[in-house]
Design an enzyme around this catalytic site. Structure first.
Site, mmCIF file in Angstrom:
data_model
loop_
_atom_site.group_PDB
_atom_site.id
_atom_site.type_symbol
_atom_site.label_atom_id
_atom_site.label_comp_id
_atom_site.label_asym_id
_atom_site.label_seq_id
_atom_site.Cartn_x
_atom_site.Cartn_y
_atom_site.Cartn_z
ATOM 1 C CB VAL A 1 -0.398 0.040 1.083
ATOM 2 C CG1 VAL A 1 -1.927 -1.046 1.044
ATOM 3 C CG2 VAL A 1 -0.387 0.339 2.331
ATOM 4 C CB SER A 2 0.575 4.366 -1.837
ATOM 5 O OG SER A 2 0.514 3.887 -2.543
ATOM 6 C CB THR A 3 -0.213 6.166 3.001
ATOM 7 O OG1 THR A 3 -1.525 5.220 3.639
ATOM 8 C CG2 THR A 3 -0.282 6.902 2.023
ATOM 9 C CD GLN B 1 -3.300 3.856 1.474
ATOM 10 O OE1 GLN B 1 -2.062 3.411 0.504
ATOM 11 N NE2 GLN B 1 -3.865 4.533 -0.280
ATOM 12 C CB ALA C 1 6.880 2.451 0.645
#
Length: 199
Positions: free
Chosen positions: A11-13, A16, A35
């Site tokens: 996931v990007s954050t 999330q 990340a």
């Protein structure tokens, strides 16, 4: 004897959740990164997954855009896993001897390295679609931020570290600690560590 089914989620954050990725898929072991996928930097668990899998294993990923940042990256990762090769992730070389199948759940495709030209074409097409979808999402996000800024409702990103933590981070880096270790301990990405070090 069949190999292990190894899952990779990203996931990007940090906020999330990865719950929906591989939710109904049986895996023996899972590696999870929180990340950005814009580069292979900041994805230590991808490096760990690639270093972990062995011939006969299957690496299972929710979708192509969770594995790679673009078409070139996708081909390099799939080729290294299926045919063997070395990748550079987080500034470190990771070698895979090959023989690992790569399965994408969303696209319902598995690549083994013995794929014919049609399968290779599908890898390129599906990867391009995933890259296009990601660029559309980014464009919509930028438009949303611009609208929120115009309305005075956008506050922007909040600092990830306190002033005290930033000082401690710089002190420990000067003392010789690795960026990857600092990122893990402070709960931030490597890119965030580099941003604080260059500030």
């Amino acid at each position: 004897m069949t190999g292990q089914r190894v899952g990779y989620r990203r996931v990007s954050t940090v906020e999330q959740k990865t719950d929906r990725q591989l939710a109904d898929v049986h895996v023996d072991k899972v590696f999870t990164d929180k990340a950005s996928g814009k580069s292979t930097d900041g994805r230590p668990e991808l490096a760990n997954a690639i270093g972990y899998v062995r011939e006969g294993d299957t690496l299972i990923v929710h979708s192509m855009d969770r594995l790679a940042r673009n078409i070139v990256d996708l081909h390099q990762i799939v080729d290294a896993l299926t045919k063997g090769g070395t990748l550079v992730i987080d500034g470190e070389s990771v070698t895979c001897k090959g023989g690992v199948a790569v399965q994408f759940v969303k696209e319902a495709r598995t690549f083994t390295g013995d794929d014919d030209s049609e399968a290779q074409l599908m890898l390129g097409i599906l990867g391009a679609v995933a890259q296009f979808e990601r660029s559309i999402i980014r464009e919509r996000q930028r438009e949303g931020i611009a609208i929120a800024k115009a309305a005075g409702k956008y506050k922007g990103g909040q600092p990830k570290l306190t002033d005290e933590q930033a000082v401690e981070l710089r002190r420990r880096k000067d003392a010789g600690e690795r960026v990857a270790d600092l990122a893990r301990e402070f709960g931030v990405s490597r890119q965030t560590v580099y941003s604080y070090l260059s500030a």
